[in-house]
Design a protein around this motif. Structure first.
Motif, short mmCIF file in Angstrom:
data_model
loop_
_atom_site.label_atom_id
_atom_site.label_comp_id
_atom_site.label_asym_id
_atom_site.label_seq_id
_atom_site.Cartn_x
_atom_site.Cartn_y
_atom_site.Cartn_z
N THR A 136 -10.18 3.27 -6.58
CA THR A 136 -11.17 4.29 -6.16
C THR A 136 -12.00 3.98 -5.30
OG1 THR A 136 -12.33 4.28 -8.04
CG2 THR A 136 -10.42 5.29 -8.41
N LEU A 154 -2.98 4.10 -2.83
CA LEU A 154 -3.13 3.09 -3.87
C LEU A 154 -2.67 1.52 -3.25
CD1 LEU A 154 -2.18 2.80 -7.54
CD2 LEU A 154 -0.52 1.70 -6.16
N TYR A 155 -3.26 0.59 -3.70
CA TYR A 155 -2.81 -0.63 -3.39
C TYR A 155 -2.20 -1.61 -4.73
CZ TYR A 155 -7.60 -2.52 -3.91
OH TYR A 155 -8.83 -2.75 -4.47
N THR A 156 -1.10 -2.23 -4.42
CA THR A 156 -0.79 -3.42 -5.40
C THR A 156 -0.78 -4.37 -4.73
OG1 THR A 156 0.72 -1.20 -6.35
CG2 THR A 156 1.00 -3.48 -7.06
N SER A 194 -9.24 8.71 -13.33
CA SER A 194 -9.09 7.78 -12.38
C SER A 194 -7.92 6.74 -12.99
CB SER A 194 -10.23 6.57 -12.18
OG SER A 194 -11.32 7.24 -11.35
N THR A 228 0.23 7.07 -9.83
CA THR A 228 0.63 6.43 -8.19
C THR A 228 1.33 5.19 -8.33
OG1 THR A 228 -1.52 7.64 -7.55
CG2 THR A 228 -0.39 6.06 -6.00
N ALA A 229 1.00 4.42 -9.32
CA ALA A 229 1.54 3.19 -9.23
C ALA A 229 3.22 3.48 -9.87
CB ALA A 229 1.14 2.19 -10.50
N LEU A 282 -4.60 6.44 -10.99
CA LEU A 282 -4.07 5.08 -10.58
C LEU A 282 -2.57 4.69 -11.18
CD1 LEU A 282 -7.17 2.69 -11.31
CD2 LEU A 282 -5.91 3.11 -9.13
N ILE A 289 -3.99 -3.25 -9.24
CA ILE A 289 -3.80 -2.00 -8.70
C ILE A 289 -5.12 -1.43 -8.71
CG2 ILE A 289 -1.19 -1.72 -9.66
CD1 ILE A 289 -2.37 0.52 -11.44
N ARG A 296 0.92 -1.14 0.11
CA ARG A 296 0.00 0.04 0.04
C ARG A 296 0.71 1.33 0.07
NH1 ARG A 296 -5.53 -0.98 3.00
NH2 ARG A 296 -5.95 -3.18 2.73
#
Length: 322
Positions: free
Chosen positions: A230, A215-217, A244, A251-252, A248, A227, A207
């Motif tokens: 929202t 964001l979480y991966t 979005s 942030t990744a 996404l 990933i 996270r």
């Protein structure tokens, strides 16, 4: 005892299992033509009750503690118990302190410890939080495996089926989510993406905290990463928006710049049903038990909700559980 389960998402299939293991003759009916397309299909599959406590109430932690053990006992080999790593860029280090203050079950890591845990994140983050008790699974693989297990147990699962055409059951379990006739529910839209890159290896969900767009991966098989996601107060199920997607992906790339060269395998939208307090409900109304409001905690809370529903069906006097 003949029981009809309406809905073949994670709530419906886990309920079917808990009923079948207690001896009920279970039929599952879903209007969809297959397993894809529901909120469960687009889930992250994180079994992370301690992390979720950052934004959720205490019952989410209490109900979710046993989720990883339930999934591993029912579907051996489907669960990866490697914990969760939470990091933040140096400029957002205050977010990491805030996250730590609202959660438990973690320990602090320095830069060297982060590198030992996830070598591909070496020298990218100065400190982080590690939640060793957490786990994850691939929702689509888990749903397929649970489907097959239920069939082997004698459960009848019918897709493209209107449950109203299947009379004669002693009890019904309503697991239809947003399709349920319940004026108390609201939709929370979650957008996700699946990326493919052989240039990054992660062993557990990571996270990345951000004051506006966390964001979480989640690592998947074959160098793929889910990933997300929202949380938009909307029941619109249209395609992922440009805004979005940009957020996404941006942030990744902040987590690891190699994501900038990843292939976009899939985008998706799931609308999660939620009550006003974001807590789930298991409610009995006559011979019908409703499971709903799992919000963003479907795979985490479904086992506990399924057990409650099965106990209501087999109880002498139905009661309401929240």
């Amino acid at each position: 005892m003949r029981v009809l389960v309406k809905g073949a998402g994670v709530a419906g299939l886990t309920a079917a299992f808990e009923l079948a293991r207690r001896g009920a003759a279970v039929t599952v009916a879903d209007v969809r033509h297959g397993r894809g397309g529901n909120a469960s299909w687009f889930a992250g599959g994180m079994l992370a009750p301690w992390c979720e406590r950052e934004s959720a109430e205490q019952p989410v932690l209490d109900l979710g503690r046993g989720a990883a053990d339930w999934w591993e006992a029912v579907l051996p080999g489907q669960v990866t118990q490697a914990g969760t790593l939470v990091v933040a860029p140096p400029r957002d280090s205050g977010e990491l302190d805030r996250f730590a203050g609202r959660t438990s079950g973690h320990r602090w890591l320095d830069e060297a410890e982060i590198a030992r845990l996830e070598p591909d994140l070496a020298e990218r983050f100065r400190r982080g939080l590690f939640f060793p008790g957490e786990a994850h699974l691939d929702p689509r693989r888990a749903m397929a495996a649970l489907h097959d297990k239920l069939v082997a147990m004698g459960v009848d699962i019918s897709f493209a089926t209107d449950a109203r055409q299947l009379p004669g059951f002693e009890h019904e379990i309503d697991c239809t989510g947003m399709a349920a006739d319940d004026g108390r529910l609201r939709g929370v839209r979650g957008e996700m993406m699946i990326l493919h890159t052989p240039d990054i290896a992660l062993s557990r969900p990571v996270r990345l905290l951000h004051p506006r767009f966390p964001l979480y991966t989640v690592p998947r098989a074959n160098h793929r990463f889910m990933i997300g996601a929202t949380m938009i107060e909307s029941d619109g199920a249209g395609p992922v928006t440009v805004r979005s997607m940009m957020e996404l992906l941006g942030t990744a790339c902040a987590l690891h710049p190699a994501f900038g060269e990843a292939g976009i395998v899939e985008t998706g939208v799931g609308v999660r049903p939620a009550f006003s307090d974001n807590l789930p409900r298991v409610e009995a109304r006559g011979n019908t038990v409703a499971i709903n409001g799992l919000y963003r905690h479907g795979f985490l809370l479904a086992p506990a909700m399924a057990r409650q529903a099965a106990e209501l069906v087999f109880a002498d006097e139905p009661m309401e559980l929240a």
